[in-house]
Scaffold this active site. Structure first.
Site, PDB file in Angstrom:
ATOM      1  N   ASP A   6       1.874   8.658  -3.789  1.00 13.12           N
ATOM      2  CA  ASP A   6       1.837   7.464  -2.946  1.00 13.12           C
ATOM      3  C   ASP A   6       0.371   7.117  -2.754  1.00 13.12           C
ATOM      4  O   ASP A   6      -0.339   7.777  -1.989  1.00 13.12           O
ATOM      5  CB  ASP A   6       2.515   7.743  -1.601  1.00 13.12           C
ATOM      6  CG  ASP A   6       2.355   6.585  -0.605  1.00 13.12           C
ATOM      7  OD1 ASP A   6       1.887   5.512  -1.023  1.00 13.12           O
ATOM      8  OD2 ASP A   6       2.689   6.767   0.581  1.00 13.12           O
ATOM      9  N   LYS A  68      -7.465  -0.710  -1.527  1.00 15.78           N
ATOM     10  CA  LYS A  68      -6.224  -1.011  -2.252  1.00 15.78           C
ATOM     11  C   LYS A  68      -5.953  -2.513  -2.242  1.00 15.78           C
ATOM     12  O   LYS A  68      -5.367  -3.059  -3.183  1.00 15.78           O
ATOM     13  CB  LYS A  68      -5.057  -0.255  -1.613  1.00 15.78           C
ATOM     14  CG  LYS A  68      -3.701  -0.519  -2.272  1.00 15.78           C
ATOM     15  CD  LYS A  68      -2.618   0.313  -1.624  1.00 15.78           C
ATOM     16  CE  LYS A  68      -1.236   0.029  -2.173  1.00 15.78           C
ATOM     17  NZ  LYS A  68      -0.201   0.899  -1.592  1.00 15.78           N
ATOM     18  N   GLU A 145       7.418   0.663  -3.769  1.00 14.11           N
ATOM     19  CA  GLU A 145       7.448   1.491  -2.559  1.00 14.11           C
ATOM     20  C   GLU A 145       8.799   1.452  -1.840  1.00 14.11           C
ATOM     21  O   GLU A 145       9.299   2.501  -1.412  1.00 14.11           O
ATOM     22  CB  GLU A 145       6.296   1.087  -1.641  1.00 14.11           C
ATOM     23  CG  GLU A 145       4.941   1.500  -2.215  1.00 14.11           C
ATOM     24  CD  GLU A 145       3.753   0.975  -1.448  1.00 14.11           C
ATOM     25  OE1 GLU A 145       3.959   0.241  -0.449  1.00 14.11           O
ATOM     26  OE2 GLU A 145       2.597   1.274  -1.827  1.00 14.11           O
ATOM     27  N   ASP A 168       9.025  -2.032   4.768  1.00  9.80           N
ATOM     28  CA  ASP A 168       7.916  -1.117   4.489  1.00  9.80           C
ATOM     29  C   ASP A 168       6.610  -1.741   4.975  1.00  9.80           C
ATOM     30  O   ASP A 168       6.038  -2.613   4.312  1.00  9.80           O
ATOM     31  CB  ASP A 168       7.855  -0.822   2.990  1.00  9.80           C
ATOM     32  CG  ASP A 168       6.657   0.030   2.601  1.00  9.80           C
ATOM     33  OD1 ASP A 168       6.038   0.622   3.500  1.00  9.80           O
ATOM     34  OD2 ASP A 168       6.348   0.093   1.403  1.00  9.80           O
TER      35      ASP A 168
END
Length: 563
Positions: A6, A68, A145, A168
């Protein structure tokens, strides 16, 4: 060995699928969560993880987090004498995770399944694969995800299947996916999201509210003061997530400051962000053509989903309480481990087919007739978002006028009716015979596969002549030659040894406290000098003993805080 990873905005995790199921692997400091932060020391050595996070306060110009969000762009970050692209920063995190896994497992890691936000674009997915390549591993499979979260909850093992919505909310991104499980198939019906909405934004909303109430602006604060404030605001947000009233006390701009906020106040300052959460939820339900009553369960994952406002929003919109019994910080990592086990064909896992959707609409630039004239820059979709992949679609187009000898088919990705607001992916130029426009039809076929590769074919109907392009190069994505150059540069970097991570993290923590706490500076300086002297002895037993004393001292100092 295949691992699951992850690669998160704020934290990253790594693990494997073993005889007892998915298992996350601790880092050198014994934690499952490795902060996604990179820093460069005064000696130009690279520091990753907890120590780097501590240095966000003491060395803000040499440290970086939340990169990210920049994946798929050509943004460059300068740290010390080094300049890093987002893929390289992510590769440094991956290298650290892989070193932890290899130390724990005693064998080489060759391949990884990495989770990505469902709403990541084609270029962001390619950049993630490149980060894996720069880290020295093969990344054939990316898993969305929300799909990973469903695997972590074991939804694929439920008898009778069902429809599930996965909410999420991570540190930097927000994803919604609607999945249906039936007869060994996990099918994604719709995905939506916001790649620039996450826990970091709620922290920023609190910080802005504090500054407004205190009559301050960020420009009035030194970088170190701002970094300290951001860290304290993050702690305050965690207190609010537990439903508590929270108080902030610290000196800023030469004055002591105190601020108090309760959950209702947090809800008020966060309302614009909550409204942004609603839009992807509504879009996903609309695209899946479902009503709330047709969902069997709602699953909350991602560290920021701990905030009470997340559960309240879902409960109000869908009329039920969500599932969140799996640690939200670990759910996606555990799901990536299950996906890694599936890819390795672990015999303990039942065969299950994972389908996915194309997260964005793909099409071409066209010119349309309008009131006797022409309007250019009109987006013509060929594959609509949330089409199940692999998918292939064809549309027929014509040149704008008779006798036209060439046409350029420009390929775009996005949801705007105007191409100028979408992302250009490439183009194909086609020579045409001199004919009337209605005799020069061109069939354009888009084929999008499970790995996120787009193949475009343009066939001239009158002759059967076909032109083809595989859209692999996106704006902001490294070429193979650039990857080779970056690999060499990363290999030449000095990285602190893994077995020194605990000592490095302690020194970084002490330096951060020195920056924050004026009253304790003399004590901290003395303790730092003593600990550095012990490290110079290179006696592991003595270092271990003094490290324990140093930890207890820092805990005591931090517990007193700003009093």
């Amino acid at each position: 060995m295949i691992v699951g990873i992850d690669l998160g905005t704020t934290h990253s995790l790594i693990g494997v699928y073993g005889p007892d199921g998915p298992r996350l692997i601790p880092n050198a400091l014994g934690s499952l969560l490795t902060p996604s932060v990179v820093s460069v020391g005064d000696d130009e050595e690279v520091i990753v993880g907890r120590a780097a996070r501590e240095r966000l306060v003491s060395h803000p110009q040499r440290s970086v987090a939340a990169f990210k969000r920049w994946m798929g762009t050509d943004r460059v970050t300068a740290l010390g004498t080094h300049r890093f692209r987002p893929e390289e920063l992510s590769a440094l995190i991956l290298k650290s995770l892989i070193a932890d896994a290899e130390a724990e497992l005693g064998q080489k890691v060759a391949e990884a399944v990495i989770s990505v936000p469902a709403y990541f674009s084609d270029s962001q997915r390619k950049a993630t694969r490149i980060a894996g390549e720069l880290a020295g591993i093969k990344v054939e499979r990316l898993i969305n995800e929300p799909t990973a979260a469903a695997l972590a909850y074991g939804l694929q093992q439920r008898e009778g299947g069902g429809r599930y919505l996965v909410f999420d909310l991570g540190g930097g991104t927000f994803d919604v996916s609607i999945l249906e499980l039936f007869e060994g198939v996990m099918e994604v019906h719709a995905s939506a999201g916001d790649n620039f909405l996450g826990g970091e934004d709620f922290t920023q909303a609190l910080l802005n509210a504090f500054l407004a109430d205190s009559g301050l602006s960020a420009s009035q604060l030194a970088l170190s003061e701002l970094a300290t404030l951001e860290r304290r605001i993050e702690t305050l947000k965690h207190d609010l997530a537990r439903g508590n009233e929270a108080t902030l006390e610290l000196p800023l701009a030469g004055e002591p400051r105190q601020w108090r906020i309760d959950e209702a106040g947090f809800a008020r300052v966060s309302e614009p962000l909550v409204q942004r959460l609603r839009a992807p939820l509504e879009r996903a339900m609309r695209d899946a053509k479902l009503s709330p009553g047709q969902l069997d369960e709602i699953v909350l994952v991602g560290g920021a989903s701990r905030m009470q406002l997340s559960a309240r929003l879902v409960s109000r919109m869908f009329g039920r309480l969500p599932l969140r019994h799996v640690n939200p910080d670990e759910a996606i990592g555990l799901g990536a481990c299950v996906a890694a086990g599936m890819k390795a064909r672990d015999q303990s896992l039942e065969e299950i087919i994972l389908t996915d959707v194309c997260p964005h609409t793909l099409g071409v630039n066209t010119t349309r007739e309008s009131q006797g004239g022409y309007t250019s820059g009109v987006f013509s979709p060929i594959i609509h978002r949330n089409s199940t992949v692999p998918v292939s679609r064809v549309e027929r187009y014509y040149p704008t006028h008779d006798g036209q000898r060439q046409v350029e088919i420009q390929i775009y990705q996005g949801e705007s009716p105007r191409v100028e607001n979408n992302v250009r992916l490439g183009a194909i130029s086609i020579d045409l015979p001199s004919r009337r426009r209605d005799e020069n039809a061109i069939d354009v076929r888009f084929t999008y596969d499970i790995n996120g590769l787009l193949q475009v074919e343009a066939t001239l109907a009158s002759t059967g002549l076909r032109h083809e392009v595989l859209v692999e190069k996106n704006p902001g994505v490294l070429s193979q030659e650039e990857i080779r150059e970056r690999l060499a540069a990363l290999a030449a970097l000095k990285v602190h040894p893994r077995d020194q991570q605990e000592n490095i993290a302690l020194i970084a923590r002490a330096e951060r406290l020195y920056e924050e706490l004026l009253w304790a500076r003399e004590q901290l300086q003395a303790a730092l000098v003593q600990f550095r002297g012990v490290l110079d002895l290179q006696d592991s037993a003595v270092i271990s003993e003094h490290r324990g004393e140093f930890v207890r001292f820092l805990d005591a100092v931090e517990s007193q805080g700003y009093t």
